[in-house]
Scaffold this motif. Sequence first.
Motif, PDB file in Angstrom:
ATOM      1  N   GLU A   1     -33.574 111.806 113.523  1.00 46.43           N
ATOM      2  CA  GLU A   1     -33.161 110.974 114.650  1.00 46.43           C
ATOM      3  C   GLU A   1     -32.837 109.561 114.135  1.00 46.43           C
ATOM      4  OE1 GLU A   1     -33.013 111.995 117.795  1.00 46.43           O
ATOM      5  OE2 GLU A   1     -34.157 113.868 117.809  1.00 46.43           O
ATOM      6  N   PRO A   2     -32.109 108.744 114.934  1.00 49.32           N
ATOM      7  CA  PRO A   2     -31.556 108.970 116.273  1.00 49.32           C
ATOM      8  C   PRO A   2     -30.237 109.753 116.219  1.00 49.32           C
ATOM      9  CG  PRO A   2     -31.079 106.734 115.565  1.00 49.32           C
ATOM     10  CD  PRO A   2     -31.891 107.357 114.466  1.00 49.32           C
ATOM     11  N   VAL A   3     -30.062 110.638 117.186  1.00 50.74           N
ATOM     12  CA  VAL A   3     -28.984 111.614 117.141  1.00 50.74           C
ATOM     13  C   VAL A   3     -27.612 110.969 117.029  1.00 50.74           C
ATOM     14  CG1 VAL A   3     -27.815 113.429 118.435  1.00 50.74           C
ATOM     15  CG2 VAL A   3     -30.312 113.403 118.304  1.00 50.74           C
ATOM     16  N   ASP A   4     -27.327 109.948 117.833  1.00 57.74           N
ATOM     17  CA  ASP A   4     -25.982 109.361 117.843  1.00 57.74           C
ATOM     18  C   ASP A   4     -25.616 108.748 116.494  1.00 57.74           C
ATOM     19  OD1 ASP A   4     -25.699 110.146 120.433  1.00 57.74           O
ATOM     20  OD2 ASP A   4     -26.096 108.177 121.316  1.00 57.74           O
ATOM     21  N   ARG A   5     -26.547 107.995 115.899  1.00 59.48           N
ATOM     22  CA  ARG A   5     -26.255 107.374 114.613  1.00 59.48           C
ATOM     23  C   ARG A   5     -26.219 108.427 113.502  1.00 59.48           C
ATOM     24  NH1 ARG A   5     -29.898 102.211 113.560  1.00 59.48           N
ATOM     25  NH2 ARG A   5     -28.078 101.476 112.365  1.00 59.48           N
ATOM     26  N   VAL A   6     -27.113 109.405 113.585  1.00 63.84           N
ATOM     27  CA  VAL A   6     -27.134 110.477 112.590  1.00 63.84           C
ATOM     28  C   VAL A   6     -25.826 111.263 112.611  1.00 63.84           C
ATOM     29  CG1 VAL A   6     -28.174 112.732 112.105  1.00 63.84           C
ATOM     30  CG2 VAL A   6     -29.629 110.713 112.396  1.00 63.84           C
ATOM     31  N   ARG A   7     -25.285 111.485 113.800  1.00 63.64           N
ATOM     32  CA  ARG A   7     -24.026 112.229 113.917  1.00 63.64           C
ATOM     33  C   ARG A   7     -22.911 111.509 113.157  1.00 63.64           C
ATOM     34  NH1 ARG A   7     -23.950 112.653 119.155  1.00 63.64           N
ATOM     35  NH2 ARG A   7     -24.953 114.689 119.221  1.00 63.64           N
ATOM     36  N   LEU A   8     -22.839 110.202 113.295  1.00 61.97           N
ATOM     37  CA  LEU A   8     -21.806 109.424 112.599  1.00 61.97           C
ATOM     38  C   LEU A   8     -22.069 109.403 111.100  1.00 61.97           C
ATOM     39  CD1 LEU A   8     -19.383 107.489 112.496  1.00 61.97           C
ATOM     40  CD2 LEU A   8     -20.979 105.607 112.970  1.00 61.97           C
ATOM     41  N   TRP A   9     -23.296 109.065 110.705  1.00 61.53           N
ATOM     42  CA  TRP A   9     -23.613 108.974 109.274  1.00 61.53           C
ATOM     43  C   TRP A   9     -23.366 110.296 108.563  1.00 61.53           C
ATOM     44  CZ3 TRP A   9     -29.006 106.648 110.692  1.00 61.53           C
ATOM     45  CH2 TRP A   9     -28.866 105.288 110.981  1.00 61.53           C
ATOM     46  N   SER A  10     -23.791 111.399 109.178  1.00 63.55           N
ATOM     47  CA  SER A  10     -23.651 112.705 108.527  1.00 63.55           C
ATOM     48  C   SER A  10     -22.190 113.134 108.438  1.00 63.55           C
ATOM     49  CB  SER A  10     -24.485 113.763 109.251  1.00 63.55           C
ATOM     50  OG  SER A  10     -24.087 113.917 110.596  1.00 63.55           O
ATOM     51  N   ALA A  11     -21.393 112.819 109.461  1.00 64.04           N
ATOM     52  CA  ALA A  11     -19.968 113.160 109.430  1.00 64.04           C
ATOM     53  C   ALA A  11     -19.250 112.381 108.330  1.00 64.04           C
ATOM     54  CB  ALA A  11     -19.332 112.884 110.790  1.00 64.04           C
ATOM     55  N   GLN A  12     -19.583 111.117 108.169  1.00 62.96           N
ATOM     56  CA  GLN A  12     -18.962 110.312 107.118  1.00 62.96           C
ATOM     57  C   GLN A  12     -19.353 110.830 105.734  1.00 62.96           C
ATOM     58  OE1 GLN A  12     -20.499 106.491 108.447  1.00 62.96           O
ATOM     59  NE2 GLN A  12     -18.478 105.870 109.182  1.00 62.96           N
ATOM     60  N   THR A  13     -20.613 111.216 105.589  1.00 62.57           N
ATOM     61  CA  THR A  13     -21.067 111.751 104.305  1.00 62.57           C
ATOM     62  C   THR A  13     -20.405 113.083 104.007  1.00 62.57           C
ATOM     63  OG1 THR A  13     -23.198 110.631 104.591  1.00 62.57           O
ATOM     64  CG2 THR A  13     -23.091 112.408 102.956  1.00 62.57           C
TER      65      THR A  13
ATOM     66  N   THR B   1     -40.548 110.305 105.855  1.00 58.04           N
ATOM     67  CA  THR B   1     -40.257 110.700 107.234  1.00 58.04           C
ATOM     68  C   THR B   1     -40.878 109.735 108.230  1.00 58.04           C
ATOM     69  OG1 THR B   1     -40.259 113.003 106.469  1.00 58.04           O
ATOM     70  CG2 THR B   1     -40.389 112.637 108.844  1.00 58.04           C
ATOM     71  N   ARG B   2     -40.124 109.394 109.249  1.00 52.83           N
ATOM     72  CA  ARG B   2     -40.606 108.571 110.359  1.00 52.83           C
ATOM     73  C   ARG B   2     -39.889 109.043 111.617  1.00 52.83           C
ATOM     74  NH1 ARG B   2     -38.021 103.787 111.654  1.00 52.83           N
ATOM     75  NH2 ARG B   2     -39.924 102.544 111.547  1.00 52.83           N
ATOM     76  N   PRO B   3     -40.323 108.593 112.803  1.00 51.72           N
ATOM     77  CA  PRO B   3     -39.683 109.077 114.032  1.00 51.72           C
ATOM     78  C   PRO B   3     -38.174 108.847 114.065  1.00 51.72           C
ATOM     79  CG  PRO B   3     -41.746 107.977 114.556  1.00 51.72           C
ATOM     80  CD  PRO B   3     -41.507 107.760 113.092  1.00 51.72           C
ATOM     81  N   TYR B   4     -37.715 107.727 113.483  1.00 51.89           N
ATOM     82  CA  TYR B   4     -36.283 107.421 113.434  1.00 51.89           C
ATOM     83  C   TYR B   4     -35.941 106.884 112.054  1.00 51.89           C
ATOM     84  CZ  TYR B   4     -36.499 107.623 118.523  1.00 51.89           C
ATOM     85  OH  TYR B   4     -36.698 108.041 119.815  1.00 51.89           O
ATOM     86  N   VAL B   5     -34.782 107.288 111.536  1.00 54.79           N
ATOM     87  CA  VAL B   5     -34.269 106.668 110.314  1.00 54.79           C
ATOM     88  C   VAL B   5     -34.132 105.169 110.559  1.00 54.79           C
ATOM     89  CG1 VAL B   5     -32.334 106.562 108.701  1.00 54.79           C
ATOM     90  CG2 VAL B   5     -33.008 108.759 109.699  1.00 54.79           C
ATOM     91  N   ARG B   6     -34.551 104.381 109.602  1.00 53.28           N
ATOM     92  CA  ARG B   6     -34.464 102.931 109.786  1.00 53.28           C
ATOM     93  C   ARG B   6     -33.333 102.343 108.953  1.00 53.28           C
ATOM     94  NH1 ARG B   6     -38.742  97.920 108.652  1.00 53.28           N
ATOM     95  NH2 ARG B   6     -37.746  96.504 110.151  1.00 53.28           N
ATOM     96  N   VAL B   7     -32.248 102.017 109.615  1.00 55.97           N
ATOM     97  CA  VAL B   7     -31.180 101.214 109.024  1.00 55.97           C
ATOM     98  C   VAL B   7     -31.079  99.994 109.918  1.00 55.97           C
ATOM     99  CG1 VAL B   7     -28.743 101.070 108.408  1.00 55.97           C
ATOM    100  CG2 VAL B   7     -29.989 103.204 108.062  1.00 55.97           C
ATOM    101  N   GLU B   8     -31.678  98.917 109.455  1.00 53.54           N
ATOM    102  CA  GLU B   8     -31.913  97.763 110.333  1.00 53.54           C
ATOM    103  C   GLU B   8     -31.997  96.498 109.499  1.00 53.54           C
ATOM    104  OE1 GLU B   8     -35.063  96.862 113.944  1.00 53.54           O
ATOM    105  OE2 GLU B   8     -35.803  97.877 112.157  1.00 53.54           O
ATOM    106  N   GLU B   9     -31.416  95.420 110.006  1.00 50.91           N
ATOM    107  CA  GLU B   9     -31.402  94.153 109.284  1.00 50.91           C
ATOM    108  C   GLU B   9     -32.454  93.203 109.836  1.00 50.91           C
ATOM    109  OE1 GLU B   9     -28.320  90.427 108.448  1.00 50.91           O
ATOM    110  OE2 GLU B   9     -27.532  92.453 108.760  1.00 50.91           O
ATOM    111  N   GLU B  10     -33.037  92.427 108.941  1.00 48.82           N
ATOM    112  CA  GLU B  10     -33.920  91.342 109.357  1.00 48.82           C
ATOM    113  C   GLU B  10     -33.687  90.139 108.454  1.00 48.82           C
ATOM    114  OE1 GLU B  10     -38.157  91.415 108.674  1.00 48.82           O
ATOM    115  OE2 GLU B  10     -37.962  93.166 107.373  1.00 48.82           O
TER     116      GLU B  10
END
Length: 316
Positions: free
Chosen positions: A57-69, A275-284
């Motif tokens: 997860e999250p499904v929407d971001r995973v869908r994009l990332w996986s399609a690009q890969t 593994t975590r509940p959601y993949v973390r691609v996040e800026e700080e």
Amino acid sequence: MSRTDLDALVIGAGVNGLTTAICLAEAGLRVTIWAAEPSERTTSYAAGAMWGPYLVEPVDRVRLWSAQTLEVLRLLATDPATGVRLVSGVEASREPVEPPEWGDQLDGFRMCEPSELPSGFATGWRYTAPLVDMPVYLGYLRGRLRAAGGEIAIRRINSLDEAVSVAPFVVNCAGMGARDLVPDPDLTPIRGQLVVVENPGVTEFFSEDTGLSSDLLHFYPQGKALVLGGTAQPGEWNREPDPGIAAAIVARCAEVEPRLRDARVIEHRVGLRPTRPYVRVEEEQLGDARVVHNYGHGGAGLTLSWGCAFEIARPT
């Protein structure tokens, strides 16, 4: 080393660290990877590995990332030196289940006839997907990074403050190391063990849809070798191969492909899926430095790698 020497520092030399560093270096940045261990000791090296956005997860971001890969891996499959090939095979379940929603992205995806399934299986689907020989692929990525001017140093890092002291832009691809580095208590290991055997002539992959079971069943042909799996043991940190688990893996696979009963074992591999509940691609922001986290991909590190890297390397 000072901030004047680097534009970006990437932490971690697994598939996501290498891919992210490549995208940054090929965009013109001066990039170095700091890694606690070489790529040969990472979970990425121990992976099977086939494209497939399973249980992430999250499904929407995973869908994009996986399609690009997927698009990139298809392109890389035209060059044998990358370790990426397009391979056909079957995924099946012992219970009637619906096929994965991402199936329509794959070439030749169709439901199997009952006669195409091994004994004891109720449902299955056939498709062609990128299958990656990870030791070869990681070598290709390291070479591509060097060609773009990037470097890799084996150096254990103790804090993100240490990282931002040498680069104004830091990408955290530390995998399980991010649990202490961030820190992130939501990040937990799921132990995977594989057995590599001499290939008795298997040319297609097979994978069982085992749901949430910790006992997996799949075999992936990698030329003269065949990678057998596997396990998904939550909370297990032991990276040493377990002989009993290895024997059980071979036995499960041999039920589907009897030629594997006497196959000579070449290698054992163990990795800890971060593994975590959601993949973390996040800026700080950390002081005057940008830190982007890129971890928690679970068993989908390869599947999401280029998509996540593109997002991080995109000009802002």
